[in-house]
Design a protein around this motif. Structure first.
Motif, PDB file in Angstrom:
ATOM      1  N   ASP A  78       0.863  -1.178   0.000  1.00  0.00           N
ATOM      2  CA  ASP A  78       0.000   0.000   0.000  1.00  0.00           C
ATOM      3  C   ASP A  78       0.901   1.230   0.000  1.00  0.00           C
ATOM      4  O   ASP A  78       2.100   1.150   0.276  1.00  0.00           O
ATOM      5  CB  ASP A  78      -0.888  -0.012   1.247  1.00  0.00           C
ATOM      6  N   GLN A  80       0.763   5.126   1.687  1.00  0.00           N
ATOM      7  CA  GLN A  80      -0.016   5.979   2.586  1.00  0.00           C
ATOM      8  C   GLN A  80       0.683   7.297   2.837  1.00  0.00           C
ATOM      9  O   GLN A  80       1.910   7.356   2.917  1.00  0.00           O
ATOM     10  CB  GLN A  80      -0.239   5.261   3.924  1.00  0.00           C
ATOM     11  N   ARG A  81      -0.134   8.324   2.986  1.00  0.00           N
ATOM     12  CA  ARG A  81       0.349   9.649   3.365  1.00  0.00           C
ATOM     13  C   ARG A  81      -0.207   9.964   4.751  1.00  0.00           C
ATOM     14  O   ARG A  81      -1.396   9.789   5.002  1.00  0.00           O
ATOM     15  CB  ARG A  81      -0.141  10.704   2.390  1.00  0.00           C
ATOM     16  N   GLN A  82       0.688  10.443   5.629  1.00  0.00           N
ATOM     17  CA  GLN A  82       0.267  10.894   6.959  1.00  0.00           C
ATOM     18  C   GLN A  82       0.971  12.214   7.207  1.00  0.00           C
ATOM     19  O   GLN A  82       2.184  12.248   7.436  1.00  0.00           O
ATOM     20  CB  GLN A  82       0.640   9.866   8.022  1.00  0.00           C
ATOM     21  N   GLY A  83       0.224  13.284   7.116  1.00  0.00           N
ATOM     22  CA  GLY A  83       0.820  14.610   7.262  1.00  0.00           C
ATOM     23  C   GLY A  83       1.818  14.847   6.153  1.00  0.00           C
ATOM     24  O   GLY A  83       1.500  14.701   4.978  1.00  0.00           O
ATOM     25  N   ASN A  85       4.522  13.043   5.748  1.00  0.00           N
ATOM     26  CA  ASN A  85       5.194  11.784   5.461  1.00  0.00           C
ATOM     27  C   ASN A  85       4.390  10.941   4.474  1.00  0.00           C
ATOM     28  O   ASN A  85       3.165  10.914   4.528  1.00  0.00           O
ATOM     29  CB  ASN A  85       5.402  10.981   6.747  1.00  0.00           C
ATOM     30  N   ALA A  86       5.106  10.244   3.619  1.00  0.00           N
ATOM     31  CA  ALA A  86       4.488   9.322   2.674  1.00  0.00           C
ATOM     32  C   ALA A  86       5.411   8.125   2.528  1.00  0.00           C
ATOM     33  O   ALA A  86       6.630   8.278   2.453  1.00  0.00           O
ATOM     34  CB  ALA A  86       4.274  10.000   1.328  1.00  0.00           C
ATOM     35  N   SER A  87       4.816   6.922   2.507  1.00  0.00           N
ATOM     36  CA  SER A  87       5.652   5.734   2.389  1.00  0.00           C
ATOM     37  C   SER A  87       4.822   4.539   1.939  1.00  0.00           C
ATOM     38  O   SER A  87       3.596   4.523   2.057  1.00  0.00           O
ATOM     39  CB  SER A  87       6.323   5.409   3.717  1.00  0.00           C
ATOM     40  N   VAL A  89       3.624   0.806   2.562  1.00  0.00           N
ATOM     41  CA  VAL A  89       3.304   0.007   3.735  1.00  0.00           C
ATOM     42  C   VAL A  89       3.115  -1.426   3.255  1.00  0.00           C
ATOM     43  O   VAL A  89       2.448  -1.667   2.247  1.00  0.00           O
ATOM     44  CB  VAL A  89       2.015   0.516   4.422  1.00  0.00           C
TER      45      VAL A  89
END
Length: 111
Positions: A78, A80-83, A85-87, A89
């Motif tokens: 997957d 995902q972006r969190q704030g 940060n994006a990576s 998963v």
């Protein structure tokens, strides 16, 4: 045997591949690293190696070295972006443990 991509991961990989006209797909694998043993690798692949297992999803080729396949078979990738940060998963059914930071994983020695 399969590697699955969510639509977000597929789109992110296609964005990278669009900038690399010589690329044949994405290489997904592992390397020894981290506090738990193995870390995931995701790179642009310019050639299909003799020992690669090739998976295709919606026109995107995912190449996995056959030696790494027992460790990652069945993994869902997957993005995902969190704030800020994006990576990527990884949901790996073969992982028997992960380090606290999520950067590395272990597998059962019998696997």
């Amino acid at each position: 045997m399969a590697i699955q991509l969510t639509s977000a991961a597929r789109q992110r990989m296609q964005d990278f591949l669009a900038r690399e006209p010589s690329a044949v797909g994405v290489r997904f694998g592992i390397k020894r690293t981290g506090c738990s043993g193995f870390g995931y690798t995701v790179d642009i692949a310019n050639v299909v190696a003799e020992n690669d297992q090739v998976f295709e999803q919606d026109g995107l080729q995912i190449l996995v070295d056959r030696k790494a396949l027992p460790f990652v078979d069945g993994t869902e990738i997957d993005f995902q972006r969190q704030g800020l940060n994006a990576s990527f998963v990884f949901r790996n059914p073969n992982a028997t443990g992960e380090c606290g930071c999520g950067e590395s994983f272990t597998v059962d020695a019998a696997g």
